[in-house]
Motif scaffolding. Structure first.
Motif, PDB file in Angstrom:
ATOM      1  N   GLU A 129      31.559 -29.091  74.470  1.00 49.91           N
ATOM      2  CA  GLU A 129      30.449 -28.842  73.566  1.00 49.91           C
ATOM      3  C   GLU A 129      29.602 -30.090  73.390  1.00 49.91           C
ATOM      4  O   GLU A 129      30.074 -31.218  73.542  1.00 49.91           O
ATOM      5  CB  GLU A 129      30.967 -28.394  72.187  1.00 49.91           C
ATOM      6  CG  GLU A 129      31.802 -29.431  71.464  1.00 49.91           C
ATOM      7  CD  GLU A 129      32.243 -28.988  70.085  1.00 49.91           C
ATOM      8  OE1 GLU A 129      32.028 -27.822  69.713  1.00 49.91           O
ATOM      9  OE2 GLU A 129      32.811 -29.837  69.362  1.00 49.91           O
TER      10      GLU A 129
ATOM     11  N   ASP B 117      25.590 -29.772  64.797  1.00 46.89           N
ATOM     12  CA  ASP B 117      25.785 -29.602  63.356  1.00 46.89           C
ATOM     13  C   ASP B 117      27.147 -30.136  62.911  1.00 46.89           C
ATOM     14  O   ASP B 117      27.282 -30.634  61.796  1.00 46.89           O
ATOM     15  CB  ASP B 117      25.661 -28.125  62.989  1.00 46.89           C
ATOM     16  CG  ASP B 117      24.233 -27.621  63.080  1.00 46.89           C
ATOM     17  OD1 ASP B 117      24.048 -26.401  63.155  1.00 46.89           O
ATOM     18  OD2 ASP B 117      23.305 -28.463  63.070  1.00 46.89           O
ATOM     19  N   SER B 118      28.133 -30.031  63.784  1.00 47.92           N
ATOM     20  CA  SER B 118      29.484 -30.434  63.418  1.00 47.92           C
ATOM     21  C   SER B 118      29.611 -31.929  63.159  1.00 47.92           C
ATOM     22  O   SER B 118      30.546 -32.363  62.474  1.00 47.92           O
ATOM     23  CB  SER B 118      30.469 -30.018  64.519  1.00 47.92           C
ATOM     24  OG  SER B 118      30.112 -30.613  65.752  1.00 47.92           O
ATOM     25  N   VAL B 119      28.698 -32.715  63.680  1.00 45.94           N
ATOM     26  CA  VAL B 119      28.771 -34.162  63.485  1.00 45.94           C
ATOM     27  C   VAL B 119      27.521 -34.713  62.814  1.00 45.94           C
ATOM     28  O   VAL B 119      27.424 -35.922  62.573  1.00 45.94           O
ATOM     29  CB  VAL B 119      28.992 -34.903  64.830  1.00 45.94           C
ATOM     30  CG1 VAL B 119      30.291 -34.440  65.474  1.00 45.94           C
ATOM     31  CG2 VAL B 119      27.820 -34.711  65.760  1.00 45.94           C
TER      32      VAL B 119
ATOM     33  N   GLU C 148      39.643 -32.913  63.455  1.00 44.37           N
ATOM     34  CA  GLU C 148      38.980 -31.968  64.367  1.00 44.37           C
ATOM     35  C   GLU C 148      37.983 -32.639  65.300  1.00 44.37           C
ATOM     36  O   GLU C 148      37.433 -31.979  66.195  1.00 44.37           O
ATOM     37  CB  GLU C 148      38.293 -30.844  63.589  1.00 44.37           C
ATOM     38  CG  GLU C 148      37.419 -31.308  62.449  1.00 44.37           C
ATOM     39  CD  GLU C 148      38.124 -31.263  61.108  1.00 44.37           C
ATOM     40  OE1 GLU C 148      39.304 -31.695  61.023  1.00 44.37           O
ATOM     41  OE2 GLU C 148      37.495 -30.807  60.129  1.00 44.37           O
ATOM     42  N   ASP C 149      37.750 -33.922  65.113  1.00 44.86           N
ATOM     43  CA  ASP C 149      36.925 -34.672  66.065  1.00 44.86           C
ATOM     44  C   ASP C 149      37.741 -35.122  67.274  1.00 44.86           C
ATOM     45  O   ASP C 149      37.176 -35.673  68.230  1.00 44.86           O
ATOM     46  CB  ASP C 149      36.316 -35.909  65.393  1.00 44.86           C
ATOM     47  CG  ASP C 149      35.287 -35.559  64.342  1.00 44.86           C
ATOM     48  OD1 ASP C 149      35.286 -36.215  63.272  1.00 44.86           O
ATOM     49  OD2 ASP C 149      34.481 -34.630  64.580  1.00 44.86           O
TER      50      ASP C 149
END
Length: 120
Positions: free
Chosen positions: A46, A61-63, A88-89
Motif C-alpha cells: 500500500e 490517510d493511515s499515516v 500497525e505500522d
C-alpha cells in the motif's frame, strides 16, 4: 539501470519515531516521483507517501499527520519521517521511484525494502 538503496529501518517502540532514506542512482535523466510503499504480513502493498518533482505530496490517510515526506533533488534522495509509530505500522517499507531515462519516459523502480518493526 536504476539502483535504489534504502536505509533507516529497524525496531522501534510504539510512540517512537524513525526516518527512512532512499537514494537513487544509475541511468537517470530525471525523476518524476519518489516515495514509499509498505507491505505488512499477509496484506497487499500500500501507498505510504509520494512526492513529485514539483513538490506535490500524496500521503495515505493511515499515516497522515504522523508522517512527512521530503526530497532532495540534487541528491536523488527521498526521506520519510514517521512519528507516533503504532504496531500497525510494522511492515516492509519499499522505496519507489518513477524515472525518465534516455530510452523511456516513465520507468517504475522499486527498492528491496527495509523492515520496520514497531513493538507495543
Amino acid at each position: 539501470q536504476v539502483q535504489l538503496v534504502e536505509s533507516g529501518g529497524g525496531l522501534v517502540q510504539a510512540g517512537g519515531s524513525l526516518r527512512l532514506s532512499c537514494v537513487a542512482s544509475g541511468s537517470i535523466f530525471r525523476i518524476n516521483i519518489m516515495g514509499w510503499y509498505r507491505q505488512a504480513p499477509g496484506k497487499r502493498r500500500e501507498l505510504v507517501a509520494t512526492i513529485s518533482s514539483g513538490g506535490r505530496t500524496n500521503v495515505a490517510d493511515s499515516v497522515k499527520g504522523r508522517s512527512t515526506i521530503s526530497g532532495d533533488r540534487a541528491k536523488n534522495t527521498v526521506y520519510l519521517e514517521m512519528n507516533s509509530l503504532k504496531p500497525e505500522d510494522t511492515a516492509v517499507y519499499y522505496c519507489y521511484v518513477q524515472v525518465v531515462t534516455a530510452t523511456s519516459n516513465g520507468v517504475n523502480c522499486w527498492g528491496k525494502g527495509t523492515l520496520v518493526t514497531v513493538s507495543s
